[in-house]
Design a protein around this motif. Structure first.
Motif, PDB file in Angstrom:
ATOM      1  N   ALA A  46       0.830  -1.208   0.000  1.00 26.01           N
ATOM      2  CA  ALA A  46       0.000   0.000   0.000  1.00 26.01           C
ATOM      3  C   ALA A  46       0.862   1.254   0.000  1.00 26.01           C
ATOM      4  CB  ALA A  46      -0.932  -0.010   1.212  1.00 26.01           C
ATOM      5  N   LYS A  47       1.904   1.259   0.812  1.00 27.04           N
ATOM      6  CA  LYS A  47       2.747   2.447   0.921  1.00 27.04           C
ATOM      7  C   LYS A  47       3.607   2.658  -0.326  1.00 27.04           C
ATOM      8  CE  LYS A  47       1.344   4.476   4.433  1.00 27.04           C
ATOM      9  NZ  LYS A  47       0.788   5.835   4.283  1.00 27.04           N
ATOM     10  N   LEU A  48       4.042   1.566  -0.958  1.00 25.23           N
ATOM     11  CA  LEU A  48       4.841   1.710  -2.181  1.00 25.23           C
ATOM     12  C   LEU A  48       4.031   2.380  -3.286  1.00 25.23           C
ATOM     13  CD1 LEU A  48       6.817  -1.666  -2.383  1.00 25.23           C
ATOM     14  CD2 LEU A  48       7.721   0.598  -1.854  1.00 25.23           C
ATOM     15  N   ASN A  49       2.732   2.128  -3.297  1.00 18.62           N
ATOM     16  CA  ASN A  49       1.861   2.737  -4.310  1.00 18.62           C
ATOM     17  C   ASN A  49       1.376   4.123  -3.900  1.00 18.62           C
ATOM     18  OD1 ASN A  49       1.856   0.543  -6.149  1.00 18.62           O
ATOM     19  ND2 ASN A  49       0.455  -0.566  -4.813  1.00 18.62           N
ATOM     20  N   ASP A  50       1.598   4.469  -2.629  1.00 14.94           N
ATOM     21  CA  ASP A  50       1.042   5.704  -2.090  1.00 14.94           C
ATOM     22  C   ASP A  50       1.831   6.937  -2.527  1.00 14.94           C
ATOM     23  OD1 ASP A  50      -0.718   7.214  -0.387  1.00 14.94           O
ATOM     24  OD2 ASP A  50       0.926   7.360   1.045  1.00 14.94           O
ATOM     25  N   GLN A  51       3.169   6.838  -2.536  1.00 16.23           N
ATOM     26  CA  GLN A  51       4.000   7.988  -2.868  1.00 16.23           C
ATOM     27  C   GLN A  51       5.423   7.526  -3.182  1.00 16.23           C
ATOM     28  OE1 GLN A  51       3.647  10.051   0.989  1.00 16.23           O
ATOM     29  NE2 GLN A  51       5.773   9.597   1.351  1.00 16.23           N
ATOM     30  N   VAL A  52       6.305   8.487  -3.474  1.00 15.46           N
ATOM     31  CA  VAL A  52       7.713   8.186  -3.757  1.00 15.46           C
ATOM     32  C   VAL A  52       8.479   8.157  -2.435  1.00 15.46           C
ATOM     33  CG1 VAL A  52       9.802   9.005  -4.909  1.00 15.46           C
ATOM     34  CG2 VAL A  52       7.574   9.256  -6.028  1.00 15.46           C
ATOM     35  N   TRP A  53       9.306   7.121  -2.254  1.00 11.92           N
ATOM     36  CA  TRP A  53      10.098   6.977  -1.031  1.00 11.92           C
ATOM     37  C   TRP A  53      11.584   7.081  -1.360  1.00 11.92           C
ATOM     38  CZ3 TRP A  53       7.454   6.982   3.451  1.00 11.92           C
ATOM     39  CH2 TRP A  53       6.090   6.683   3.378  1.00 11.92           C
ATOM     40  N   ASP A  54      12.359   7.534  -0.369  1.00 12.89           N
ATOM     41  CA  ASP A  54      13.788   7.748  -0.593  1.00 12.89           C
ATOM     42  C   ASP A  54      14.650   6.585  -0.111  1.00 12.89           C
ATOM     43  OD1 ASP A  54      13.402  10.346  -1.664  1.00 12.89           O
ATOM     44  OD2 ASP A  54      13.148  11.130   0.355  1.00 12.89           O
ATOM     45  N   VAL A  55      14.309   6.010   1.022  1.00 11.77           N
ATOM     46  CA  VAL A  55      15.123   4.940   1.619  1.00 11.77           C
ATOM     47  C   VAL A  55      14.210   3.962   2.337  1.00 11.77           C
ATOM     48  CG1 VAL A  55      16.941   4.380   3.300  1.00 11.77           C
ATOM     49  CG2 VAL A  55      17.144   6.456   1.950  1.00 11.77           C
ATOM     50  N   CYS A  56      14.612   2.692   2.318  1.00 13.29           N
ATOM     51  CA  CYS A  56      13.916   1.673   3.114  1.00 13.29           C
ATOM     52  C   CYS A  56      14.914   1.063   4.090  1.00 13.29           C
ATOM     53  CB  CYS A  56      13.333   0.591   2.209  1.00 13.29           C
ATOM     54  SG  CYS A  56      12.538  -0.759   3.126  1.00 13.29           S
ATOM     55  N   LEU A  57      14.603   1.173   5.387  1.00 16.55           N
ATOM     56  CA  LEU A  57      15.382   0.502   6.432  1.00 16.55           C
ATOM     57  C   LEU A  57      14.616  -0.748   6.831  1.00 16.55           C
ATOM     58  CD1 LEU A  57      16.569   3.356   8.827  1.00 16.55           C
ATOM     59  CD2 LEU A  57      18.021   1.832   7.524  1.00 16.55           C
ATOM     60  N   CYS A  58      15.260  -1.885   6.744  1.00 17.27           N
ATOM     61  CA  CYS A  58      14.532  -3.140   6.940  1.00 17.27           C
ATOM     62  C   CYS A  58      15.324  -4.100   7.812  1.00 17.27           C
ATOM     63  CB  CYS A  58      14.261  -3.764   5.567  1.00 17.27           C
ATOM     64  SG  CYS A  58      13.402  -5.332   5.656  1.00 17.27           S
ATOM     65  N   TYR A  59      14.700  -4.534   8.896  1.00 20.66           N
ATOM     66  CA  TYR A  59      15.325  -5.573   9.709  1.00 20.66           C
ATOM     67  C   TYR A  59      15.305  -6.880   8.922  1.00 20.66           C
ATOM     68  CZ  TYR A  59      15.828  -2.613  13.759  1.00 20.66           C
ATOM     69  OH  TYR A  59      16.239  -1.622  14.608  1.00 20.66           O
ATOM     70  N   LEU A  60      16.427  -7.560   8.942  1.00 18.87           N
ATOM     71  CA  LEU A  60      16.607  -8.733   8.085  1.00 18.87           C
ATOM     72  C   LEU A  60      15.633  -9.849   8.433  1.00 18.87           C
ATOM     73  CD1 LEU A  60      18.426  -9.523   5.741  1.00 18.87           C
ATOM     74  CD2 LEU A  60      20.033 -10.505   7.371  1.00 18.87           C
ATOM     75  N   ASN A  72      12.195  -8.077  -2.574  1.00 17.39           N
ATOM     76  CA  ASN A  72      11.536  -8.619  -3.767  1.00 17.39           C
ATOM     77  C   ASN A  72      10.352  -7.751  -4.200  1.00 17.39           C
ATOM     78  OD1 ASN A  72      13.285 -10.747  -3.968  1.00 17.39           O
ATOM     79  ND2 ASN A  72      11.955 -12.219  -2.922  1.00 17.39           N
ATOM     80  N   GLU A  73       9.595  -7.246  -3.211  1.00 14.57           N
ATOM     81  CA  GLU A  73       8.438  -6.410  -3.535  1.00 14.57           C
ATOM     82  C   GLU A  73       8.882  -5.072  -4.145  1.00 14.57           C
ATOM     83  OE1 GLU A  73       4.630  -5.471  -4.222  1.00 14.57           O
ATOM     84  OE2 GLU A  73       5.328  -7.404  -3.407  1.00 14.57           O
ATOM     85  N   ILE A  74       9.911  -4.479  -3.567  1.00 17.34           N
ATOM     86  CA  ILE A  74      10.426  -3.205  -4.090  1.00 17.34           C
ATOM     87  C   ILE A  74      10.965  -3.389  -5.505  1.00 17.34           C
ATOM     88  CG2 ILE A  74      12.264  -1.478  -3.805  1.00 17.34           C
ATOM     89  CD1 ILE A  74      11.904  -1.799  -0.767  1.00 17.34           C
ATOM     90  N   LYS A  79      10.835  -0.075  -8.263  1.00 12.80           N
ATOM     91  CA  LYS A  79      11.078   1.159  -7.516  1.00 12.80           C
ATOM     92  C   LYS A  79      12.575   1.333  -7.244  1.00 12.80           C
ATOM     93  CE  LYS A  79       6.602   1.967  -6.703  1.00 12.80           C
ATOM     94  NZ  LYS A  79       5.880   3.172  -7.160  1.00 12.80           N
ATOM     95  N   ASP A  80      13.044   2.563  -7.428  1.00 13.26           N
ATOM     96  CA  ASP A  80      14.430   2.884  -7.067  1.00 13.26           C
ATOM     97  C   ASP A  80      14.440   3.375  -5.623  1.00 13.26           C
ATOM     98  OD1 ASP A  80      17.054   3.557  -6.889  1.00 13.26           O
ATOM     99  OD2 ASP A  80      16.992   5.216  -8.319  1.00 13.26           O
ATOM    100  N   ILE A  81      14.399   2.432  -4.695  1.00 12.70           N
ATOM    101  CA  ILE A  81      14.417   2.751  -3.264  1.00 12.70           C
ATOM    102  C   ILE A  81      15.588   1.986  -2.642  1.00 12.70           C
ATOM    103  CG2 ILE A  81      13.143   2.769  -1.094  1.00 12.70           C
ATOM    104  CD1 ILE A  81      10.561   2.503  -2.705  1.00 12.70           C
ATOM    105  N   PRO A  82      16.690   2.661  -2.341  1.00 10.37           N
ATOM    106  CA  PRO A  82      17.811   1.957  -1.711  1.00 10.37           C
ATOM    107  C   PRO A  82      17.379   1.305  -0.403  1.00 10.37           C
ATOM    108  CG  PRO A  82      18.093   4.347  -1.610  1.00 10.37           C
ATOM    109  CD  PRO A  82      16.942   4.090  -2.515  1.00 10.37           C
ATOM    110  N   THR A  83      17.634   0.016  -0.296  1.00  9.82           N
ATOM    111  CA  THR A  83      17.190  -0.760   0.866  1.00  9.82           C
ATOM    112  C   THR A  83      18.393  -1.136   1.715  1.00  9.82           C
ATOM    113  OG1 THR A  83      15.321  -1.631  -0.405  1.00  9.82           O
ATOM    114  CG2 THR A  83      15.927  -2.799   1.613  1.00  9.82           C
ATOM    115  N   ILE A  84      18.328  -0.766   2.998  1.00 10.91           N
ATOM    116  CA  ILE A  84      19.404  -1.034   3.947  1.00 10.91           C
ATOM    117  C   ILE A  84      18.921  -2.087   4.935  1.00 10.91           C
ATOM    118  CG2 ILE A  84      20.921  -0.023   5.698  1.00 10.91           C
ATOM    119  CD1 ILE A  84      20.261   2.726   4.291  1.00 10.91           C
ATOM    120  N   PHE A  85      19.601  -3.201   4.989  1.00  9.05           N
ATOM    121  CA  PHE A  85      19.245  -4.269   5.927  1.00  9.05           C
ATOM    122  C   PHE A  85      19.896  -4.003   7.286  1.00  9.05           C
ATOM    123  CE2 PHE A  85      18.562  -7.705   2.439  1.00  9.05           C
ATOM    124  CZ  PHE A  85      17.240  -7.311   2.313  1.00  9.05           C
TER     125      PHE A  85
END
Length: 691
Positions: A46-60, A72-74, A79-85
């Protein structure tokens, strides 16, 4: 002053407290942040479709969501959203696996300063990628327009690759007597050059291809389709045609006024006082040098030469005498340079030198040579002798140079930094721009400068009106602190607070309270119902001795308590929630009102009201930046409505144009503030009755 653009952050975590810690860290570092907590895959979609995001911080590893699923979803949505684990324990195998999967980094959870630096790095990289995509789109659009212009241009233009014509327009074909420009596509350019000029032409092309010039001219005789001579002037420039690197050739037949054209060109590039090149021409050649460094890996440097104490010199010898000094020093500098070095006057008392094929050690040695020559030189002004010194800042040009403007700014900054070096307080030195070194020594000097300003009472207070849209009584101003630099420019706390000690922040807060109180007392003594917003740092939130000190000050000043509104940031209040609760409650008991500023960036900002009583809420300036979109206006209206429901008075800052005022008029906001209404001033003399 414009608000910084907010960093839009997705945080995939099971702990809201962890998420709040990260967002608070970013806000405390001066970056407005809009964060959203993701706990499951449906929320992510829902949030990925809601607006443009700059960074994703994600617990592994999480109970209901894994880092692999998030990534995988990003990636699946393109989407060009740098993902930091983030993970508790990290080894090299895990890190390698994370990077191979598409994550930009794997960082230990809990290492918040490390996380901050990685986030800021990836935001910077993302902005560069976005700029590159935008530039590529603009380039494609420009190429389409250029192709139309080329085909109809009166100038004779062709594109050459490996000596052969890739493209020629009709004007080019007519110059050489061809009916169809396509007939030229099988003819080498060399075959069209008169045989006696071919040797010179080969040498010219060799130098041009070696990168000795970004653009160049060559005069010769050429042959038309019938073999007749055509006196020509060829102008060469590097270009691309249909994504292929090539050379653009523009051909003009030599005319009687060629000599006049050359003189006009020379005059347009010359500084009339010194005879050196002017700033416009210098910037053009600097741009060529930076482009060439980025494209072919060449290198060079620029020297920015600033005459020390020129204002004092002008006062002693007068305007005409100062012109003589500028002219004489310019000729001296030119005489000490190589023939290939470009010397220009870039300011009243400033010179620029473009050094080709010069590395750091060579540039420093050359600059020292110039500095010494200026120091030893005597300038004759009428019946007296004048001696001056100069500060020289150097900046390198290489494949990492981002723009000509940035290179020039670095050299300019380095020239001013000379006076901050020990033993060079009056200038007369050389400094090569080094951002790391500037940062390390500047913090110590800044702290000393601030302590000196507090001691000598030389800090400056400015007052910016806060306009009430609801016809309530009272004239409101926000108090703004400024440090006056050596060149008389004002430095905002945003530029120095992060680099000073906690103890110094407390001292600065007390200086502001004391001196703003004095100014407020004078204002109210004139019959004005004036009220001041006074900004306090996080150090004052945790300072247990502040309330007794304020109590004594209030008694001595006899100011009504409601005339002072103490203002803290949302990030500081959240980071020190217990202390904020205690401090604001004590201030309320004294009769002071409380304001929270930069509001709306927390994951659930309204939870703050459960712990901290506040009377005013100033939304984060990044919300104002987004009012040019319907979604941005809707988001601000929703935020303002919720603030009103909590019975708080709302303030919208950074109101910079009439269009924003019109939009805010019906939004339910209580107060507005910004340069469109009035900028900060040393006086509290805004005519509130005119609103």
């Amino acid at each position: 002053m414009q608000a910084k653009e907010a960093i839009r952050l997705l945080i995939c975590s099971e702990s809201q407290q962890e998420a709040e810690t990260v967002t608070s860290l970013l806000r405390n570092s001066g970056y407005p942040t809009r964060a959203h907590l993701i706990e499951n895959i449906d929320g992510l979609k829902a949030k990925l479709n809601d607006q443009v995001w700059d960074v994703c911080l994600c617990y592994l590893e999480m109970e209901h969501l894994s880092g692999k699923t998030v990534l995988n979803e990003i990636q699946g949505q393109g989407k060009d959203i740098p993902t930091i684990f983030l993970h508790d324990e990290i080894d090299s195998i895990q890190a390698e696996k994370a990077l191979k999967s598409g994550a930009v980094d794997l960082v230990p959870s809990g290492e918040y300063n490390h996380i901050l630096q990685v986030v800021l790095r990836e935001v910077k990289n993302l902005h560069m990628r976005r700029e590159l995509r935008e530039a590529a789109a603009l380039l494609r659009e420009s190429e389409k327009r250029c192709q139309v212009l080329l085909e109809s241009a009166k100038d004779a233009i062709a594109y050459i690759q490996d000596g052969m014509h890739l493209f020629a327009n009709e004007s080019y074909a007519k110059v050489f007597g061809y009916e169809d420009a396509d007939d030229l596509l099988t003819i080498p350019l060399m075959d069209m050059v008169y045989s006696k000029d071919q040797g010179r032409f080969k040498i010219f092309l060799k130098d041009f291809n070696a990168g000795k010039a970004r653009s160049a001219e060559f005069q010769c005789k050429m042959l038309d389709v019938a073999g007749k001579d055509v006196d020509s002037r060829m102008m060469f420039a590097r270009a691309t045609y249909e994504d292929e690197p090539c050379v653009q050739v523009m051909i003009r037949a030599n005319s009687d006024n060629f000599e006049l054209e050359g003189k006009l060109k020379q005059i347009s590039s010359q500084d009339l006082l010194t005879g050196l090149y002017n700033k416009h021409y210098f910037n053009e050649k600097l741009a060529d040098a930076v482009d060439q460094a980025v494209i072919s890996g060449s290198h060079g440097a620029i020297a920015y030469i600033n005459v020390d104490a020129f204002g004092k010199c002008k006062g002693e010898v007068g305007i005409e005498g100062a012109d003589m000094v500028v002219c004489d020093i310019g000729h001296l500098i030119r005489s000490k340079c190589r023939e290939e070095d470009l010397v220009a006057r870039v300011g009243e008392d400033c010179y620029g030198i473009l050094l080709h094929e010069s590395k750091s050690e060579q540039a420093i040695g050359f600059a020292e040579h110039i500095r010494k020559a200026v120091e030893e030189h005597l300038v004759a002004v009428d019946q007296r002798t004048v001696q001056v010194t100069c500060s020289i800042g150097l900046a390198l040009i290489n494949e990492s140079s981002r723009s000509p403007k940035e290179v020039l700014e670095h050299a300019h900054e380095a020239s001013y930094y000379v006076r901050k070096l020990e033993g060079n307080e009056k200038g007369n030195g050389v400094y090569l721009y080094n951002p790391a070194e500037l940062a390390n020594t500047d913090s110590e000097r800044l702290e000393a400068k601030l302590l000196d300003a507090i001691k000598n009472n030389t800090l400056k207070l400015l007052f910016q009106p806060v306009i009430n849209l609801r016809d309530e009584t009272g004239e409101h101003y926000e108090t703004l602190l400024r440090l006056v630099d050596t060149d008389e420019t004002d430095i905002s706390p945003q530029e120095f607070l992060a680099d000073v000690s906690p103890e110094l922040r407390r001292k600065l807060d007390r200086w502001v309270i004391l001196n703003a109180g004095k100014r407020l007392a004078q204002q109210r003594a004139q019959g004005n119902d004036t009220r001041l917003f006074i900004n306090l740092t996080n150090e004052s939130l945790i300072d247990e001795t502040l309330i007794p000190w304020i109590q004594k000050l209030l008694a001595a000043s006899k100011l009504p308590p409601h005339s002072i509104i103490y203002q803290f940031t949302e990030a500081d209040a959240i980071s020190h929630l217990k202390q904020a609760h205690s401090m604001t409650r004590s201030m309320n008991k004294l009769g002071h009102k409380i304001a929270i500023c930069r509001f709306g960036s927390a994951i659930d900002p309204f939870k703050l009201f459960d712990h901290v009583h506040t009377d005013y809420v100033k939304v984060d300036g990044s919300f104002t930046q987004e009012l040019n979109t319907e979604k941005g206006m809707d988001g601000l209206k929703t935020l303002l409505s919720s603030i009103s429901e909590h019975e708080k008075a709302s303030i919208v800052p950074f109101v910079e144009n009439a269009n924003i005022v019109a939009q805010l008029w019906t939004s339910g906001v209580n107060f507005i503030q910004g340069y469109y209404l009035s900028g900060p001033s040393t006086q509290m003399n805004y005519e509130f009755s005119d609103d």
